[in-house]
Write a protein that holds these residues in place. Structure first.
Motif, PDB file in Angstrom:
ATOM      1  N   PHE A 100       0.832  -1.198   0.000  1.00 51.47           N
ATOM      2  CA  PHE A 100       0.000   0.000   0.000  1.00 51.47           C
ATOM      3  C   PHE A 100       0.871   1.254   0.000  1.00 51.47           C
ATOM      4  CE2 PHE A 100      -2.333  -3.381   2.221  1.00 51.47           C
ATOM      5  CZ  PHE A 100      -3.410  -3.498   1.363  1.00 51.47           C
ATOM      6  N   GLN A 101       0.237   2.399  -0.185  1.00 53.95           N
ATOM      7  CA  GLN A 101       0.966   3.653  -0.349  1.00 53.95           C
ATOM      8  C   GLN A 101       1.815   4.006   0.859  1.00 53.95           C
ATOM      9  OE1 GLN A 101      -1.497   6.896  -1.618  1.00 53.95           O
ATOM     10  NE2 GLN A 101       0.128   8.417  -1.461  1.00 53.95           N
ATOM     11  N   TYR A 102       1.310   3.722   2.060  1.00 52.80           N
ATOM     12  CA  TYR A 102       2.021   4.124   3.263  1.00 52.80           C
ATOM     13  C   TYR A 102       2.597   2.943   4.037  1.00 52.80           C
ATOM     14  CZ  TYR A 102      -0.074   8.625   2.258  1.00 52.80           C
ATOM     15  OH  TYR A 102      -0.441   9.792   1.639  1.00 52.80           O
ATOM     16  N   GLY A 103       2.788   1.809   3.380  1.00 52.11           N
ATOM     17  CA  GLY A 103       3.477   0.685   3.999  1.00 52.11           C
ATOM     18  C   GLY A 103       2.619  -0.135   4.947  1.00 52.11           C
ATOM     19  N   GLU A 104       1.933   0.549   5.871  1.00 52.14           N
ATOM     20  CA  GLU A 104       1.040  -0.121   6.819  1.00 52.14           C
ATOM     21  C   GLU A 104       1.765  -1.166   7.659  1.00 52.14           C
ATOM     22  OE1 GLU A 104      -1.828   1.176   7.108  1.00 52.14           O
ATOM     23  OE2 GLU A 104      -1.991   2.271   5.222  1.00 52.14           O
ATOM     24  N   LEU A 105       2.966  -0.827   8.140  1.00 55.30           N
ATOM     25  CA  LEU A 105       3.680  -1.729   9.039  1.00 55.30           C
ATOM     26  C   LEU A 105       3.065  -1.664  10.433  1.00 55.30           C
ATOM     27  CD1 LEU A 105       7.391  -0.982   8.033  1.00 55.30           C
ATOM     28  CD2 LEU A 105       5.822  -2.691   7.061  1.00 55.30           C
ATOM     29  N   LEU A 106       3.163  -2.765  11.170  1.00 62.03           N
ATOM     30  CA  LEU A 106       2.644  -2.801  12.540  1.00 62.03           C
ATOM     31  C   LEU A 106       3.686  -2.212  13.485  1.00 62.03           C
ATOM     32  CD1 LEU A 106       0.974  -6.333  12.577  1.00 62.03           C
ATOM     33  CD2 LEU A 106      -0.071  -4.116  12.123  1.00 62.03           C
ATOM     34  N   PRO A 107       3.343  -1.131  14.199  1.00 61.72           N
ATOM     35  CA  PRO A 107       4.352  -0.403  14.977  1.00 61.72           C
ATOM     36  C   PRO A 107       4.943  -1.191  16.133  1.00 61.72           C
ATOM     37  CG  PRO A 107       2.150   0.434  15.449  1.00 61.72           C
ATOM     38  CD  PRO A 107       2.017  -0.488  14.271  1.00 61.72           C
ATOM     39  N   THR A 115       8.143  -8.266   8.454  1.00 56.09           N
ATOM     40  CA  THR A 115       8.418  -8.951   7.192  1.00 56.09           C
ATOM     41  C   THR A 115       7.973 -10.403   7.246  1.00 56.09           C
ATOM     42  OG1 THR A 115      10.307  -7.492   6.841  1.00 56.09           O
ATOM     43  CG2 THR A 115      10.214  -9.479   5.501  1.00 56.09           C
ATOM     44  N   ALA A 116       8.148 -11.042   8.396  1.00 61.48           N
ATOM     45  CA  ALA A 116       7.812 -12.463   8.551  1.00 61.48           C
ATOM     46  C   ALA A 116       6.318 -12.705   8.721  1.00 61.48           C
ATOM     47  CB  ALA A 116       8.562 -13.039   9.750  1.00 61.48           C
ATOM     48  N   VAL A 153      12.800   3.925  11.290  1.00 60.85           N
ATOM     49  CA  VAL A 153      13.330   3.867   9.928  1.00 60.85           C
ATOM     50  C   VAL A 153      12.690   4.971   9.094  1.00 60.85           C
ATOM     51  CG1 VAL A 153      13.712   1.371  10.106  1.00 60.85           C
ATOM     52  CG2 VAL A 153      11.599   2.226   9.073  1.00 60.85           C
ATOM     53  N   SER A 154      13.317   5.282   7.973  1.00 62.54           N
ATOM     54  CA  SER A 154      12.821   6.345   7.096  1.00 62.54           C
ATOM     55  C   SER A 154      11.631   5.861   6.270  1.00 62.54           C
ATOM     56  CB  SER A 154      13.940   6.789   6.144  1.00 62.54           C
ATOM     57  OG  SER A 154      14.221   5.761   5.201  1.00 62.54           O
ATOM     58  N   ALA A 162       7.810  -2.980   3.408  1.00 63.34           N
ATOM     59  CA  ALA A 162       6.488  -3.385   2.932  1.00 63.34           C
ATOM     60  C   ALA A 162       6.604  -4.280   1.693  1.00 63.34           C
ATOM     61  CB  ALA A 162       5.638  -2.159   2.631  1.00 63.34           C
ATOM     62  N   VAL A 163       7.558  -3.960   0.826  1.00 61.33           N
ATOM     63  CA  VAL A 163       7.815  -4.798  -0.347  1.00 61.33           C
ATOM     64  C   VAL A 163       8.309  -6.169   0.082  1.00 61.33           C
ATOM     65  CG1 VAL A 163       9.382  -5.080  -2.305  1.00 61.33           C
ATOM     66  CG2 VAL A 163       8.195  -2.902  -1.972  1.00 61.33           C
TER      67      VAL A 163
END
Length: 236
Positions: A100-107, A115-116, A153-154, A162-163
């Protein structure tokens, strides 16, 4: 801009994912009209159009998130309309990936744990999943970040993570909705190239929705969308 090509030409490939005569509505508003689409393993198919043209609606329909009101979306020859909710959920979890546009990583998770996540959700044990995640992060030049949190991270690094997350389980198809839209041009170009190189090396098909024609130029096939109408075009 390339010349328009016929629907039969587009659908003649050995598609892993296809749409035939698909309509998608929100109430009385038709968002996607009679869409025909196809993408083969390892192929990158871009869909461009203005905001509100229906391209994101099409992507979510292709991914089985939104059901088509008419026509068929087929994955590996099987209609998504014939699958139950549990089968659709398993498909999105195990065979599809999303960026998605903003990555949507879990903080609350580390970069490596983020990643896993697809592997863990698919039932893989923690240590093998983290090892696989670490390998993909190394490939994308992110190995030194694996123990950090997303807040450390930046933006460009976050989108690379996210990729990695989208591709770690070697999905059949990745759906990418404006994956570089939040990045500056230098970061966007680098992230896009890494994303597409890794996807192609894994023979993963990519459905790439973007408003940016420079991004679409990196694709193997190109569709334009306007007022819900999808038009296939050559990539030239």
């Amino acid at each position: 801009m390339g010349e328009a090509i016929s629907t039969s030409e587009i659908l003649s490939t050995s598609a892993i994912l296809s749409a035939t005569g698909v309509d998608l509505s929100y109430g009385q508003q038709l968002a996607v009209r009679d869409a025909h689409f196809s993408v083969a393993p390892g192929e990158v198919a871009a869909v461009t159009g203005q905001s509100g043209s229906g391209k994101s609606s099409l992507l979510y329909c292709l991914a089985g998130v939104l059901p088509a009101q008419r026509g068929q979306v087929r994955f590996e020859g099987r209609s998504l309309g014939d699958l139950g909710d549990e089968e659709i959920s398993a498909l999105r979890r195990e065979r599809f990936g999303f960026v998605f546009q903003y990555g949507e990583l879990l903080p609350e998770l580390t970069i490596e744990e983020n990643t896993a996540l697809p592997l863990r959700l698919a039932g893989q044990r923690k240590q093998p999943a983290l090892a696989a995640a670490g390998a993909v992060l190394e490939r994308l030049g992110l190995g030194e970040l694996r123990g950090r949190r997303p807040s450390q991270v930046s933006g460009g690094q976050s989108q690379r993570v996210a990729v990695a997350r989208a591709l770690v389980h070697r999905p059949a198809v990745v759906f990418a909705d404006e994956p570089t839209g939040s990045l500056d041009s230098a970061n966007a170009s680098a992230v896009l190239q890494e994303f597409l190189d890794l996807a192609r090396s894994q023979d993963t098909a990519v459905v790439l929705v973007t408003h940016d024609r420079a991004v679409a130029a990196q694709a193997d096939s190109h569709y334009t969308m306007s007022d819900g109408i999808l038009t296939p075009r050559s990539s030239a």
